[in-house]
Design a protein around this motif. Structure first.
Motif, PDB file in Angstrom:
ATOM      1  N   ASP A 232       0.907  -1.246  -0.020  1.00  0.00           N
ATOM      2  CA  ASP A 232       0.127   0.124  -0.050  1.00  0.00           C
ATOM      3  C   ASP A 232       0.891   1.366   0.066  1.00  0.00           C
ATOM      4  OD1 ASP A 232       0.818  -0.542   2.593  1.00  0.00           O
ATOM      5  OD2 ASP A 232      -0.936  -0.032   3.514  1.00  0.00           O
ATOM      6  N   ILE A 233       2.132   1.248   0.307  1.00  0.00           N
ATOM      7  CA  ILE A 233       3.204   2.431   0.374  1.00  0.00           C
ATOM      8  C   ILE A 233       3.950   2.252  -1.008  1.00  0.00           C
ATOM      9  CG2 ILE A 233       2.624   3.122   2.552  1.00  0.00           C
ATOM     10  CD1 ILE A 233       5.344   1.754   3.337  1.00  0.00           C
ATOM     11  N   LEU A 234       4.092   1.366  -1.851  1.00  0.00           N
ATOM     12  CA  LEU A 234       4.876   0.987  -2.478  1.00  0.00           C
ATOM     13  C   LEU A 234       5.231   2.352  -3.572  1.00  0.00           C
ATOM     14  CD1 LEU A 234       7.171  -0.866  -4.022  1.00  0.00           C
ATOM     15  CD2 LEU A 234       5.277  -2.058  -5.203  1.00  0.00           C
ATOM     16  N   TYR A 235       4.315   2.844  -4.055  1.00  0.00           N
ATOM     17  CA  TYR A 235       4.494   4.004  -4.985  1.00  0.00           C
ATOM     18  C   TYR A 235       5.194   5.120  -4.236  1.00  0.00           C
ATOM     19  CZ  TYR A 235       3.629   7.554  -8.501  1.00  0.00           C
ATOM     20  OH  TYR A 235       3.666   8.706  -9.342  1.00  0.00           O
ATOM     21  N   GLU A 236       4.931   5.412  -3.106  1.00  0.00           N
ATOM     22  CA  GLU A 236       5.258   6.504  -2.281  1.00  0.00           C
ATOM     23  C   GLU A 236       6.699   6.122  -2.086  1.00  0.00           C
ATOM     24  OE1 GLU A 236       2.375   5.177  -1.839  1.00  0.00           O
ATOM     25  OE2 GLU A 236       0.939   6.721  -2.032  1.00  0.00           O
ATOM     26  N   LYS A 237       7.142   4.815  -1.756  1.00  0.00           N
ATOM     27  CA  LYS A 237       8.433   4.661  -1.140  1.00  0.00           C
ATOM     28  C   LYS A 237       9.391   4.574  -2.614  1.00  0.00           C
ATOM     29  CE  LYS A 237      10.870   2.878   1.969  1.00  0.00           C
ATOM     30  NZ  LYS A 237      11.038   3.296   3.384  1.00  0.00           N
ATOM     31  N   ILE A 238       8.909   4.332  -3.653  1.00  0.00           N
ATOM     32  CA  ILE A 238       9.750   4.570  -4.952  1.00  0.00           C
ATOM     33  C   ILE A 238      10.011   5.812  -5.215  1.00  0.00           C
ATOM     34  CG2 ILE A 238       9.471   4.211  -7.545  1.00  0.00           C
ATOM     35  CD1 ILE A 238       7.848   1.649  -6.764  1.00  0.00           C
ATOM     36  N   LEU A 239       9.012   6.863  -5.076  1.00  0.00           N
ATOM     37  CA  LEU A 239       9.171   8.334  -5.178  1.00  0.00           C
ATOM     38  C   LEU A 239      10.306   8.841  -4.121  1.00  0.00           C
ATOM     39  CD1 LEU A 239       5.555   9.448  -5.965  1.00  0.00           C
ATOM     40  CD2 LEU A 239       7.675   9.032  -7.645  1.00  0.00           C
ATOM     41  N   SER A 240      10.078   8.496  -2.828  1.00  0.00           N
ATOM     42  CA  SER A 240      11.095   8.937  -2.032  1.00  0.00           C
ATOM     43  C   SER A 240      12.393   8.425  -2.236  1.00  0.00           C
ATOM     44  CB  SER A 240      10.311   8.655  -0.603  1.00  0.00           C
ATOM     45  OG  SER A 240      10.579   7.241  -0.248  1.00  0.00           O
ATOM     46  N   ASN A 241      12.584   7.217  -2.884  1.00  0.00           N
ATOM     47  CA  ASN A 241      13.913   6.776  -2.835  1.00  0.00           C
ATOM     48  C   ASN A 241      14.503   7.181  -4.286  1.00  0.00           C
ATOM     49  OD1 ASN A 241      13.177   5.364  -0.519  1.00  0.00           O
ATOM     50  ND2 ASN A 241      14.939   4.115  -1.037  1.00  0.00           N
ATOM     51  N   ARG A 242      13.742   8.046  -5.084  1.00  0.00           N
ATOM     52  CA  ARG A 242      14.142   8.329  -6.244  1.00  0.00           C
ATOM     53  C   ARG A 242      15.506   8.965  -6.439  1.00  0.00           C
ATOM     54  NH1 ARG A 242      10.808  11.934 -10.837  1.00  0.00           N
ATOM     55  NH2 ARG A 242       9.430   9.833 -10.837  1.00  0.00           N
ATOM     56  N   GLN A 243      15.832   9.721  -5.587  1.00  0.00           N
ATOM     57  CA  GLN A 243      17.343  10.427  -5.746  1.00  0.00           C
ATOM     58  C   GLN A 243      18.537   9.343  -5.330  1.00  0.00           C
ATOM     59  OE1 GLN A 243      18.171  13.284  -7.095  1.00  0.00           O
ATOM     60  NE2 GLN A 243      15.616  13.612  -7.462  1.00  0.00           N
ATOM     61  N   LYS A 244      17.908   8.511  -4.253  1.00  0.00           N
ATOM     62  CA  LYS A 244      19.102   7.446  -4.120  1.00  0.00           C
ATOM     63  C   LYS A 244      19.336   6.537  -5.133  1.00  0.00           C
ATOM     64  CE  LYS A 244      19.454   3.475  -1.116  1.00  0.00           C
ATOM     65  NZ  LYS A 244      18.859   2.692  -0.210  1.00  0.00           N
ATOM     66  N   THR A 250      20.539   2.152  -9.667  1.00  0.00           N
ATOM     67  CA  THR A 250      19.579   1.024  -9.846  1.00  0.00           C
ATOM     68  C   THR A 250      18.340   1.253  -8.776  1.00  0.00           C
ATOM     69  OG1 THR A 250      19.821  -1.417  -9.686  1.00  0.00           O
ATOM     70  CG2 THR A 250      20.709  -0.290  -7.999  1.00  0.00           C
ATOM     71  N   THR A 251      17.447   0.256  -9.152  1.00  0.00           N
ATOM     72  CA  THR A 251      16.092   0.491  -8.340  1.00  0.00           C
ATOM     73  C   THR A 251      16.034  -0.440  -6.848  1.00  0.00           C
ATOM     74  OG1 THR A 251      14.863   0.509 -10.314  1.00  0.00           O
ATOM     75  CG2 THR A 251      13.537   0.001  -8.337  1.00  0.00           C
TER      76      THR A 251
END
Length: 371
Positions: A232-244, A250-251
């Motif tokens: 349920d928080i996968l999309y938000e987590k992907i966004l928050s880790n974008r700069q990393k 890599t993802t």
């Protein structure tokens, strides 16, 4: 579900093979490096489209040939099926079901269910998370075509996103194009996480009594789905880790980083604080017992989901198990077609195990022996 006949042509070390199997227990015996495992590999290939030990089709073709063939004849719920696999050195493999070519390899999944057990399956417990994800994915791909669809698309999106992350290092203006990949990654990823969670929950229910029996009531096992991220928080987590992700190219978030953890604990002292991670702290004997429990649970799960019995392939497993574990395994094979490889027949004679057909394998030649 049973395999009635297997035909090979220029596959591995076989020029030609026509093998008729019994509906119960079939033993392939002979010295090492004679071709016993190659037979199991060809059967497994007809279920999953992949080899359990090679990622390149070219390695499956006899070294002096340009192409190889596998034909597998199956009786499934009183219906006959024939699976043809055509291996070619310079092209992708061709697959046909009842002489009708299929366009996608994934169309084969679900037609024929197998469970493969070899000494290397200890790696499920011993090695890193990739081994355990592969176990989950290979089983679910045989059972659930929707999962196959989501996994294929997730992996494609992941590959595209990872390539883009590398490109952004040279072209920072491409960062905005990550949005479309992030949304798709989350869409497919959520479905994968949810289905894996259901699978491990079902495995957990089945494996507990099996493992308790294997340990004579001394140990309890818990299989835990270690998610990299909640769905349920996968999309938000992907966004928050974008700069990393841009920095490491890599993802870092998604089900491609999930794990499955096996915990064990003495039943008389069972508590959360007494649970141990088998991979980290378990003995070799405990790891073998967990691997065996997992395979036996896999058999029962597949039976319940397909309302039929899968075909069991045992590749020199008995040599890795003590007599007690051998007995537990052999006693579980009463109602399932099994093809077993071994170097000798002593284990079966000592256990007075029912054998229906025996084949001796010598340098790519298979001869049926009378019992």
């Amino acid at each position: 579900m049973i395999v009635t006949k297997l035909e090979l042509s220029n596959f591995r070390n076989y020029n030609s093979l026509n093998l008729k199997l019994d509906s119960k227990t079939n033993i392939l015996y002979g010295n090492n490096a004679q071709g016993k495992t190659n037979i199991l590999e060809s059967i497994y290939l007809c279920s999953t489209t992949k080899s359990h030990r090679s990622s390149k089709d070219i390695e499956l073709i006899k070294f002096d040939s340009d192409e190889g063939h596998i034909k597998l004849f199956i009786n499934k719920k009183e219906k006959e099926y024939r699976i043809d696999i055509h291996l070619r050195r310079n092209k992708s493999k061709g697959i046909a079901i009842n002489s009708i070519p299929i366009k996608k390899a994934s169309e084969l999944f679900g037609i024929f269910n197998v469970i493969f057990f070899s000494p290397e399956d200890l790696n499920i417990i011993k090695n890193g998370p990739a081994e355990r994800r592969r176990f989950i994915d290979m089983e679910l791909c045989q059972l659930d075509k929707i999962y196959v669809y989501n996994l294929i698309h997730y992996n494609k999106v992941l590959s595209q996103r990872n390539q883009l992350l590398k490109d952004i290092h040279f072209r920072p203006d491409l960062e905005d194009t990550l949005d479309v990949w992030d949304m798709q990654l989350a869409e497919y990823g959520k479905k994968i996480i949810k289905r894996r969670e259901e699978f491990i929950k079902n495995i957990n229910k089945i494996i507990k009594p099996i493992h308790e029996k294997l340990t004579d009531g001394k140990e309890n096992i818990d299989v835990v789905y270690s998610k990299n991220c909640e769905e349920d928080i996968l999309y938000e987590k992907i966004l928050s880790n974008r700069q990393k992700d841009i920095k490491i190219k890599t993802t870092s978030v998604g089900p491609h980083r999930d794990d499955m953890i096996f915990y064990d604990c003495p039943l008389e002292k069972y508590s959360m604080s007494n649970k141990i991670n088998i991979r980290t702290y378990g003995s070799q004997g405990q790891k073998r017992t967990v691997a065996l429990s997992l395979k036996l649970a896999e058999i029962e799960l597949v039976k319940s989901l397909i309302n039929d019995t899968p075909v069991l392939l045992l590749d020199d497993v008995l040599s890795e198990l003590d007599s007690e574990r051998q007995n537990h395994l052999l006693k579980s094979l009463n109602d399932i077609q099994t093809v077993i490889t071994c170097t000798g027949l002593d284990e079966f004679i000592e256990n007075r195990f029912k054998i229906n057909k025996i084949f001796q394998v010598t340098d790519g030649n298979v001869v049926e022996k009378t019992m």
